[in-house]
Design an enzyme around this catalytic site. Structure first.
Site, short mmCIF file in Angstrom:
data_model
loop_
_atom_site.label_atom_id
_atom_site.label_comp_id
_atom_site.label_asym_id
_atom_site.label_seq_id
_atom_site.Cartn_x
_atom_site.Cartn_y
_atom_site.Cartn_z
N HIS A 44 0.82 -1.21 0.00
CA HIS A 44 0.00 0.00 0.00
C HIS A 44 0.85 1.26 0.00
O HIS A 44 0.49 2.26 -0.62
CB HIS A 44 -0.92 -0.01 1.23
CG HIS A 44 -1.97 1.05 1.22
ND1 HIS A 44 -3.15 0.93 0.52
CD2 HIS A 44 -2.01 2.26 1.83
CE1 HIS A 44 -3.87 2.02 0.69
NE2 HIS A 44 -3.21 2.84 1.49
N GLU A 88 -8.55 7.39 -3.96
CA GLU A 88 -7.87 6.32 -3.23
C GLU A 88 -8.86 5.25 -2.82
O GLU A 88 -10.07 5.50 -2.74
CB GLU A 88 -7.16 6.87 -1.98
CG GLU A 88 -5.81 7.49 -2.28
CD GLU A 88 -4.89 7.46 -1.06
OE1 GLU A 88 -5.40 7.32 0.06
OE2 GLU A 88 -3.66 7.58 -1.25
N HIS A 90 -10.35 2.35 -0.10
CA HIS A 90 -10.48 1.93 1.29
C HIS A 90 -11.28 0.63 1.31
O HIS A 90 -12.28 0.50 2.02
CB HIS A 90 -11.13 3.02 2.15
CG HIS A 90 -10.35 3.34 3.37
ND1 HIS A 90 -10.90 3.55 4.61
CD2 HIS A 90 -9.00 3.46 3.56
CE1 HIS A 90 -9.95 3.81 5.49
NE2 HIS A 90 -8.79 3.76 4.89
N ARG A 111 -8.16 14.98 3.32
CA ARG A 111 -6.91 15.53 3.86
C ARG A 111 -5.83 15.59 2.79
O ARG A 111 -5.01 16.52 2.78
CB ARG A 111 -6.44 14.69 5.07
CG ARG A 111 -7.31 14.87 6.28
CD ARG A 111 -6.66 14.31 7.54
NE ARG A 111 -6.36 12.89 7.45
CZ ARG A 111 -7.24 11.91 7.64
NH1 ARG A 111 -8.50 12.21 7.91
NH2 ARG A 111 -6.88 10.65 7.55
N GLN A 235 -9.73 2.32 11.08
CA GLN A 235 -9.71 3.60 11.77
C GLN A 235 -11.13 4.06 12.12
O GLN A 235 -12.11 3.61 11.53
CB GLN A 235 -9.04 4.66 10.88
CG GLN A 235 -7.70 4.23 10.31
CD GLN A 235 -7.81 3.57 8.95
OE1 GLN A 235 -8.81 2.96 8.61
NE2 GLN A 235 -6.76 3.72 8.15
N ASN A 488 -6.31 7.84 -10.95
CA ASN A 488 -6.79 6.46 -11.09
C ASN A 488 -6.63 5.68 -9.80
O ASN A 488 -5.73 5.92 -9.01
CB ASN A 488 -6.09 5.73 -12.25
CG ASN A 488 -4.58 5.68 -12.10
OD1 ASN A 488 -4.05 5.51 -11.00
ND2 ASN A 488 -3.87 5.81 -13.20
N SER A 528 -4.36 -0.66 -5.39
CA SER A 528 -4.88 -1.54 -4.34
C SER A 528 -4.78 -2.98 -4.83
O SER A 528 -5.59 -3.42 -5.66
CB SER A 528 -6.34 -1.19 -4.02
OG SER A 528 -6.86 -2.09 -3.07
#
Length: 726
Positions: A44, A88, A90, A111, A235, A488, A528
């Site tokens: 990652h 991104e 998750h 962020r 998280q 991407n 990923s």
């Protein structure tokens, strides 16, 4: 503590990697140092399996201010304005704990954008779930959508576009990709490169807890039947604190206090400190006693590897600490000087005045392993579908099956949970080919869209890669935006599998070809890997997020029919390609054969010519043709407007199912005023564009002469059935 093979394996490292670590350190690491290597060398963070392929992507252009390598990409949109954006994944956290996984995915990508000085102006998402019949799908869908909406709505950023798809390949590994877009002035862009010696390293934001420890490592490994045990690695987000952090950072950015700034995202304090020092060719010393903790007796290991949310690391100019602290005090956030930059080129970690860890920065960054993994080329399928071998089906029945399917049903149940209008600059919400966001207080805007096509990529990765970029390009063109750049999110299975690595390499080749030809560079992104469970990998699912510019926003262009008796033109040639089509998948459960051919010359020429027509105000509505073919595009235009259309049969002999359901690329349906027909035709002919006059708009009914007549009200009802009943 003695480092055993079991401890090494638990940290996601190979034995040979551990041996390499010992060579770099010239000794054996302690547990803290091992944890830090685990965080920085995992897939990652290090991109160790993808880096050699990512280098092939086009990343430059006159519109590009900052390409890959920073928190987000930056493009120039004129008038000293810049757009900063990134997407991104998750995925793993969202499967384990859907609400918090999705919510913190949104928080993290925000962020990445505001750490560069941009005020976020839009959120998008691409979410993929297993079969609707699978036992987990409904709860995962509800949790993810609630998490996306909960975080975005609370922080006050509009979620304006996205896609939701279902396929059994995601039964045990869903995909949750979040994209954020921000606006900044070109002279106020902030970077993460550390500069200067003995500069204050400042921790700001929330306190550090034990949530998210080894989150990045968890995201760099396949799931198994014990995936629920990994919940502590997910998280926990707090959008209200993130709002405070965003405003505090943007306020501090108004002066010249900041040297560099970095979000504490994946791998937390470890990655943020290492990345800043590495880019600046400096060392960094951290006194872990000073790290604000919300839990008692936290160890250095836990502090360095925690992925608690809403935290940033800032390097300040000399003498700016007190003024900066006043800002963060005002916003009720922690502000603590926890270290300094050094000339050692080491990451030095102190606790209770004792050095607990010391690692050369380059051992964690530039000397991280890079793998040129073996891969095999996908063999093209020779399978061709003969319609004569299939059960006869009427156009109306086939269309109803598509419009009522999970992947094509109205998704307002999802989008209604997102605040799309907050900030008051959303000109066009989700539901069209692309959303449109006005640049605040200006008459220009950006268009944004996300796209994926896993079935095409699985069938033939190179073609699939080209198709996703091309479709994203078309989606921006249809609303009158000039496509500028993409981000991407490359979602794939286990890279240690040669077939999976082949899918990755070839998809990137297709993306590269399309981006180069269309002058559509890649400015940011994410890889990923290890998306799979018990050696069962997902289909290759690269997701493309595109941004385009509308220089003069007169009125937004969408795919709603405007009035009756307007001419409908089909731009681009129809060959009737049905392999890998929605028609075969939904009506016959067939997903074999090659995807449609991608002709990049036609893509570019057709798209740029359509933009010329839009600039001359000759187009009333526009819709690209992709999944489901021409008839599905026409249905969507009818459903969204309540206005129907009367369509002629093709003049050239062609099977009607192929003509109306074929998924040939580089095509658009456009609505024009009959008085402008000759002007439009002249421009199309001057640019060597193939087109057909296929009919006209009419009241209430979508009609194909002698084949189909269905009311727009019935189309709307059919299109809403699945989500209403799920």
């Amino acid at each position: 503590m003695k480092i055993t093979d079991k401890i090494i394996e638990k940290h996601g490292l190979k034995i040979e990697e551990f041996e390499n670590i010992k060579k770099l350190l010239k000794r054996e690491p302690n547990l803290l140092e091992l944890g830090i290597f685990s965080a920085m060398w995992n897939e990652h963070c290090s991109y160790k399996s993808s880096k050699i392929h990512l280098k092939k992507l086009p990343i430059k252009g006159k519109q590009v201010i900052q390409g890959p390598g920073e928190n987000a990409g930056v493009i120039d949109v004129g008038d000293d304005d810049a757009i900063i954006f990134k997407i991104e994944s998750h995925n793993h956290p969202s499967y384990i704990e859907p609400y918090q996984g999705a919510a913190t995915g949104v928080g993290g990508i925000l962020r990445d954008v505001f750490t560069m000085g941009a005020r976020p102006i839009a959120l998008l998402n691409s979410i993929h779930f297993g079969s609707p019949k699978h036992s987990k799908t409904k709860s995962l869908l509800n949790g993810v959508v609630s998490g996306i909406g909960g975080y975005g709505n609370c922080i006050g950023i509009p979620t304006v576009a996205g896609e939701t798809k279902f396929n059994e390949t995601y039964n045990e590994n869903i995909l949750v990709n979040a994209m954020a877009v921000g606006h900044a002035k070109k002279d106020k862009i902030f970077y993460s490169k550390a500069k200067g010696l003995n500069k204050s390293v400042v921790y700001v934001g929330s306190k550090t807890g034990r949530d998210g420890i080894h989150g990045a490592s968890m995201a760099s490994a396949e799931f198994d039947e014990n995936s629920d045990e990994k919940k502590p690695t997910v998280q926990v987000g707090d959008p209200f604190t993130e709002k405070l952090l965003m405003e505090a950072c943007l306020e501090l950015m108004k002066d010249n206090s900041i040297i560099s700034i970095q979000d504490m995202g994946a791998a937390g304090l470890t990655s943020s400190s290492v990345e800043m020092a590495s880019k600046g060719n400096l060392g960094i010393e951290i006194e872990l006693d000073k790290v604000p903790c919300r839990e008692e007796n936290m160890t250095p290991y836990e502090m360095m590897l925690s992925e608690s949310q809403e935290r940033m690391l800032i390097i300040l100019e000399d003498g700016k600490e007190q003024e900066a602290k006043k800002i963060f005090d005002k916003w009720d956030l922690d502000f603590v000087v926890i270290g300094k930059t050094t000339k050692t080129n080491n990451l030095t970690l102190k606790y209770n005045n004792k050095i607990e860890g010391e690692i050369p920065i380059d051992a964690l960054s530039s000397k991280a392993p890079i793998y040129n993994r073996k891969w095999i080329k996908k063999k093209p399928s020779k399978k061709q579908i003969n319609l004569k071998d299939l059960k006869k089906i009427k156009i109306e029945d086939a269309l109803i099956k598509i419009l009522s399917s999970p992947n094509h049903s109205n998704k307002s149940w999802i989008t209604n949970q997102y605040d799309q209008s907050v900030m008051c600059d959303t000109v066009q919400k989700s539901g069209s080919d692309a959303a449109i966001i006005r640049i605040h207080n200006k008459d220009k805007a950006i268009a944004v869209s996300v796209d994926s096509s896993a079935n095409y990529c699985k069938s033939h990765p190179i073609t699939g890669g080209k198709q996703i970029v091309s479709e994203n390009w078309r989606n921006l063109v249809t609303v009158g935006a000039k496509p500028l750049a993409i981000t991407n999110c490359l979602n794939f299975g286990n890279p240690e599998n040669e077939e999976i690595m082949g899918e990755f390499a070839e998809c990137l080749e297709g993306i590269k070809e399309a981006c180069e030809y269309l002058d559509y560079p890649v400015v940011s992104g994410n890889v990923s890997f290890y998306n799979g469970t018990n050696n069962k990998n997902i289909h290759p699912t690269p997701v493309i997020g595109g941004v385009g510019l509308i220089k003069k926003l007169n009125k937004p262009l969408d795919h709603k029919f405007k009035n009756e008796n307007n001419i409908l033109l089909l731009i681009g040639k129809t060959f009737g390609h049905l392999e890998q089509s929605c028609f075969l998948k939904e009506n016959f459960s067939i997903d074999e054969g090659m995807p449609p051919e991608i002709n990049l010359l036609n893509e570019k020429n057709n798209g740029e010519t359509l933009l010329k027509l839009i600039d001359k105000n000759l187009i009333l509505s526009s819709h690209d043709i992709s999944s489901g073919g021409l008839i599905t595009a026409l249905s969507e235009m009818s459903i969204s407007s309540g206005c129907g259309a009367k369509i002629q049969k093709p003049k050239k002999l062609m099977n009607l199912l192929k003509y109306f359901f074929g998924e040939d690329q580089a095509r658009y349906v456009v609505e024009i005023n009959a008085n402008n027909l000759s002007k439009v035709e002249n421009i199309l002919k001057d640019n060597d564009i193939y087109y057909d006059n296929i009919g006209y708009t009419q009241e209430e009914y979508l009609e194909i002469e002698g084949e189909l007549k269905i009311s727009t009200k019935d189309l709307f009802k059919i299109n809403n059935e699945w989500y209403n009943s799920y």
